[in-house]
Scaffold this motif. Structure first.
Motif, PDB file in Angstrom:
ATOM      1  N   ASP A 287       5.129   8.473   6.000  1.00  0.00           N
ATOM      2  CA  ASP A 287       4.382   7.772   7.051  1.00  0.00           C
ATOM      3  C   ASP A 287       3.155   7.070   6.495  1.00  0.00           C
ATOM      4  O   ASP A 287       2.430   7.632   5.675  1.00  0.00           O
ATOM      5  CB  ASP A 287       3.927   8.762   8.126  1.00  0.00           C
ATOM      6  CG  ASP A 287       5.102   9.378   8.864  1.00  0.00           C
ATOM      7  OD1 ASP A 287       6.151   8.714   8.970  1.00  0.00           O
ATOM      8  OD2 ASP A 287       4.971  10.518   9.339  1.00  0.00           O
ATOM      9  N   TYR A 288       2.916   5.856   6.984  1.00  0.00           N
ATOM     10  CA  TYR A 288       1.765   5.048   6.575  1.00  0.00           C
ATOM     11  C   TYR A 288       1.134   4.427   7.803  1.00  0.00           C
ATOM     12  O   TYR A 288       1.821   4.072   8.756  1.00  0.00           O
ATOM     13  CB  TYR A 288       2.198   3.923   5.621  1.00  0.00           C
ATOM     14  CG  TYR A 288       2.761   4.445   4.334  1.00  0.00           C
ATOM     15  CD1 TYR A 288       1.945   4.605   3.221  1.00  0.00           C
ATOM     16  CD2 TYR A 288       4.090   4.805   4.237  1.00  0.00           C
ATOM     17  CE1 TYR A 288       2.446   5.111   2.040  1.00  0.00           C
ATOM     18  CE2 TYR A 288       4.605   5.314   3.064  1.00  0.00           C
ATOM     19  CZ  TYR A 288       3.778   5.471   1.973  1.00  0.00           C
ATOM     20  OH  TYR A 288       4.280   5.985   0.799  1.00  0.00           O
ATOM     21  N   THR A 289      -0.175   4.265   7.747  1.00  0.00           N
ATOM     22  CA  THR A 289      -0.887   3.493   8.756  1.00  0.00           C
ATOM     23  C   THR A 289      -1.080   2.097   8.180  1.00  0.00           C
ATOM     24  O   THR A 289      -1.547   1.948   7.057  1.00  0.00           O
ATOM     25  CB  THR A 289      -2.259   4.126   9.071  1.00  0.00           C
ATOM     26  OG1 THR A 289      -2.041   5.445   9.571  1.00  0.00           O
ATOM     27  CG2 THR A 289      -3.021   3.297  10.096  1.00  0.00           C
ATOM     28  N   VAL A 290      -0.690   1.085   8.946  1.00  0.00           N
ATOM     29  CA  VAL A 290      -0.831  -0.306   8.514  1.00  0.00           C
ATOM     30  C   VAL A 290      -1.831  -0.974   9.447  1.00  0.00           C
ATOM     31  O   VAL A 290      -1.672  -0.934  10.667  1.00  0.00           O
ATOM     32  CB  VAL A 290       0.520  -1.048   8.545  1.00  0.00           C
ATOM     33  CG1 VAL A 290       0.352  -2.491   8.104  1.00  0.00           C
ATOM     34  CG2 VAL A 290       1.553  -0.332   7.682  1.00  0.00           C
TER      35      VAL A 290
ATOM     36  N   ILE B 262      -3.884  -7.359   5.177  1.00  0.00           N
ATOM     37  CA  ILE B 262      -2.964  -6.260   5.465  1.00  0.00           C
ATOM     38  C   ILE B 262      -3.385  -5.067   4.618  1.00  0.00           C
ATOM     39  O   ILE B 262      -3.496  -5.184   3.396  1.00  0.00           O
ATOM     40  CB  ILE B 262      -1.506  -6.658   5.150  1.00  0.00           C
ATOM     41  CG1 ILE B 262      -1.115  -7.888   5.981  1.00  0.00           C
ATOM     42  CG2 ILE B 262      -0.555  -5.486   5.405  1.00  0.00           C
ATOM     43  CD1 ILE B 262       0.164  -8.549   5.542  1.00  0.00           C
ATOM     44  N   GLN B 263      -3.630  -3.936   5.269  1.00  0.00           N
ATOM     45  CA  GLN B 263      -4.045  -2.718   4.569  1.00  0.00           C
ATOM     46  C   GLN B 263      -3.083  -1.583   4.927  1.00  0.00           C
ATOM     47  O   GLN B 263      -2.778  -1.379   6.093  1.00  0.00           O
ATOM     48  CB  GLN B 263      -5.461  -2.314   4.970  1.00  0.00           C
ATOM     49  CG  GLN B 263      -6.496  -3.357   4.673  1.00  0.00           C
ATOM     50  CD  GLN B 263      -7.879  -2.969   5.171  1.00  0.00           C
ATOM     51  OE1 GLN B 263      -8.037  -2.048   5.973  1.00  0.00           O
ATOM     52  NE2 GLN B 263      -8.887  -3.666   4.683  1.00  0.00           N
ATOM     53  N   MET B 264      -2.636  -0.841   3.900  1.00  0.00           N
ATOM     54  CA  MET B 264      -1.727   0.288   4.116  1.00  0.00           C
ATOM     55  C   MET B 264      -2.393   1.567   3.611  1.00  0.00           C
ATOM     56  O   MET B 264      -2.941   1.597   2.516  1.00  0.00           O
ATOM     57  CB  MET B 264      -0.415   0.048   3.390  1.00  0.00           C
ATOM     58  CG  MET B 264       0.312  -1.175   3.875  1.00  0.00           C
ATOM     59  SD  MET B 264       1.824  -1.466   2.956  1.00  0.00           S
ATOM     60  CE  MET B 264       2.220  -3.109   3.523  1.00  0.00           C
ATOM     61  N   TYR B 265      -2.325   2.611   4.440  1.00  0.00           N
ATOM     62  CA  TYR B 265      -2.941   3.896   4.127  1.00  0.00           C
ATOM     63  C   TYR B 265      -1.911   5.007   4.257  1.00  0.00           C
ATOM     64  O   TYR B 265      -1.097   5.001   5.174  1.00  0.00           O
ATOM     65  CB  TYR B 265      -4.078   4.198   5.106  1.00  0.00           C
ATOM     66  CG  TYR B 265      -5.226   3.237   5.030  1.00  0.00           C
ATOM     67  CD1 TYR B 265      -6.338   3.519   4.241  1.00  0.00           C
ATOM     68  CD2 TYR B 265      -5.219   2.042   5.750  1.00  0.00           C
ATOM     69  CE1 TYR B 265      -7.411   2.634   4.176  1.00  0.00           C
ATOM     70  CE2 TYR B 265      -6.275   1.157   5.682  1.00  0.00           C
ATOM     71  CZ  TYR B 265      -7.362   1.457   4.895  1.00  0.00           C
ATOM     72  OH  TYR B 265      -8.423   0.590   4.830  1.00  0.00           O
TER      73      TYR B 265
ATOM     74  N   GLU C 155      -5.583   9.224   5.004  1.00  0.00           N
ATOM     75  CA  GLU C 155      -6.856   8.520   4.878  1.00  0.00           C
ATOM     76  C   GLU C 155      -6.970   7.735   3.570  1.00  0.00           C
ATOM     77  O   GLU C 155      -7.939   7.013   3.361  1.00  0.00           O
ATOM     78  CB  GLU C 155      -8.014   9.530   4.962  1.00  0.00           C
ATOM     79  CG  GLU C 155      -8.099  10.256   6.292  1.00  0.00           C
ATOM     80  CD  GLU C 155      -8.427   9.320   7.439  1.00  0.00           C
ATOM     81  OE1 GLU C 155      -9.281   8.437   7.279  1.00  0.00           O
ATOM     82  OE2 GLU C 155      -7.810   9.481   8.511  1.00  0.00           O
ATOM     83  N   ASP C 156      -5.995   7.903   2.676  1.00  0.00           N
ATOM     84  CA  ASP C 156      -6.062   7.289   1.347  1.00  0.00           C
ATOM     85  C   ASP C 156      -5.513   5.860   1.351  1.00  0.00           C
ATOM     86  O   ASP C 156      -4.368   5.632   1.773  1.00  0.00           O
ATOM     87  CB  ASP C 156      -5.267   8.117   0.330  1.00  0.00           C
ATOM     88  CG  ASP C 156      -5.818   9.519   0.169  1.00  0.00           C
ATOM     89  OD1 ASP C 156      -7.045   9.685   0.285  1.00  0.00           O
ATOM     90  OD2 ASP C 156      -5.017  10.440  -0.068  1.00  0.00           O
TER      91      ASP C 156
END
Length: 140
Positions: A124-127, A79-82, A85-86
């Motif tokens: 807001d985050y991209t998962v 699982i990666q959360m951004y 782009e960070d």
């Protein structure tokens, strides 16, 4: 959903991560699922979703859950959360026997120096969720 189960963020990604359940004050959307073959036996399934944590969040925990599904044995779920782009937070969890998984993380904490609440996640985050799945089609 009752108050007890509304701890922070409940993102339930079912079967192929097609359905997401969330509390009323936090939003998440299933955006994109891709499957890339690795070899004749397994493929990499990548799900990208958006998580929004409101500015006025008062709850301390977030949870990423995946329902029972096909998962290749001995491969963890990543699982990666951004934030933009960070990279913000990465995790690795094992699937249970039925292919489901759960990862709990802090979204709010208390500053030990001041005693004030600090939002670790806000906005807001991209998962991105990666899992290795058995192939259902012959690649030969």
């Amino acid at each position: 959903m009752g108050t007890k189960s509304n701890i922070v963020l409940i993102a339930s990604i079912m079967v192929i991560f097609g359905v997401i359940m969330i509390p009323a004050n936090i939003s998440a959307e299933s955006n994109h699922v891709t499957v890339t073959p690795i070899n004749a036996d397994v493929s990499l399934e990548k799900t990208t979703t958006t998580m929004t944590v409101p500015e006025d969040n008062k709850l301390p925990w977030g949870i990423v859950r995946g329902e029972a599904s096909e998962v290749a044995e001995r491969y963890p779920i990543i699982i990666q959360m951004y934030k933009g782009e960070d990279p913000v937070h990465f995790a690795q969890v094992d699937a249970k026997g039925d292919g489901s998984y759960e990862y709990k993380f802090r979204v709010r904490s208390v500053d030990s120096n001041t005693g004030e609440f600090v939002n670790i996640f806000q906005g807001d985050y991209t998962v991105k969720i990666y899992k290795v799945i058995p192939n259902t089609n012959d690649l030969a």
